[in-house]
Write a protein that holds these residues in place. Structure first.
Motif, PDB file in Angstrom:
ATOM      1  N   SER A  28       0.822  -1.215   0.000  1.00 31.07           N
ATOM      2  CA  SER A  28       0.000   0.000   0.000  1.00 31.07           C
ATOM      3  C   SER A  28       0.851   1.259   0.000  1.00 31.07           C
ATOM      4  N   GLN A  29       2.156   1.111   0.276  1.00 33.05           N
ATOM      5  CA  GLN A  29       3.065   2.256   0.316  1.00 33.05           C
ATOM      6  C   GLN A  29       3.879   2.408  -0.961  1.00 33.05           C
ATOM      7  N   TYR A  37       4.874  -3.751 -10.220  1.00 28.66           N
ATOM      8  CA  TYR A  37       5.140  -4.250  -8.878  1.00 28.66           C
ATOM      9  C   TYR A  37       4.684  -5.703  -8.700  1.00 28.66           C
ATOM     10  N   SER A  38       4.024  -6.238  -9.702  1.00 25.08           N
ATOM     11  CA  SER A  38       3.362  -7.530  -9.525  1.00 25.08           C
ATOM     12  C   SER A  38       4.338  -8.677  -9.299  1.00 25.08           C
ATOM     13  N   ARG A  39       5.578  -8.528  -9.764  1.00 26.57           N
ATOM     14  CA  ARG A  39       6.544  -9.622  -9.642  1.00 26.57           C
ATOM     15  C   ARG A  39       7.372  -9.559  -8.358  1.00 26.57           C
TER      16      ARG A  39
END
Length: 225
Positions: A28-29, A37-39
């Motif tokens: 969340s930050q 960011y998914s990996r």
């Protein structure tokens, strides 16, 4: 003095433990600086610090002999405060640039532009913040809890300092993303909520990040030989 309820003590203990484990950046930050960011997965840096990281499983570190370091930046652009001045923010990015050049330049040739055989380092400092320090484990007793509450109300309690970074590592020839990392570190505590943050308060964090980048690259390169 009337003892505090057991539930209150339990909550305080949990808060203290949470404060101890807060050096991993929560999704969340994430700032939005990185494209994907998914990996990212929870991992440990080479120095044992908690990080969120992804490394291309096909990465051959031995093919890279040069490094191009983009100037570090703040993302998003921060607003100076009474505690964190514009001068300090500028000093932090300048020093981080120097630390990266010092560390990575000791194992790779620094170049002025990306190209084949070059790793591009794209760093951003995504947070510099101070906040009232969480209760320490030894303070989770009734008398200490009362004393801590009074001290906090009076503005006299230590202020913890957090700094976060996100960095992408790209192939200088084709701009393919080779690795990504998100991590957070703790600077020196400030004595109260009016003491100004200085570069010296976060230098150890910046030095540690730069050193870990160098050591991680060397470890990966040596492992593939």
């Amino acid at each position: 003095m009337k003892p505090l309820p057991r539930a209150t003590l339990l909550c305080a203990a949990l808060l203290a433990l949470a404060a101890c484990s807060s050096n991993r950046v929560d999704p969340s930050q994430y700032s939005g600086f990185l494209k994907d960011y998914s990996r990212l997965k929870p991992a440990e840096s080479i120095s044992g610090a908690p990080v969120m990281r992804w490394v291309d499983p096909g990465l051959d570190a031995s093919q890279y002999r040069q490094v191009f370091i983009e100037p570090s930046q703040f993302y998003p652009k921060p607003q100076p405060t009474a505690v964190i001045s514009e001068q300090t923010l500028q000093a932090i990015t300048r020093y981080f640039n120097e630390a990266l050049r010092r560390e990575l330049g000791s194992v790779l040739t620094l170049v002025q532009a990306p190209g084949p055989g070059t790793i591009v380092v794209r760093p951003a400092i995504t947070a510099v913040s101070t906040h009232t320090e969480g209760l320490k484990p030894y303070e989770v007793i009734p008398i200490a809890l009362v004393a801590a509450a009074v001290n906090t109300a009076a503005g006299g309690r230590d202020q913890a300092t957090d700094v976060a970074v996100e960095a992408a590592f790209l192939d200088g020839g084709n701009q393919k993303v080779l690795a990504q990392v998100v991590r957070k570190g703790s600077g020196k505590d400030l004595e109260n909520d009016t003491q100004q943050l200085t570069l010296d308060d976060v230098k150890p964090v910046l030095d540690g990040w730069a050193s870990d980048m160098r050591r991680s690259f060397v470890a990966l390169r040596d492992k593939q030989h």
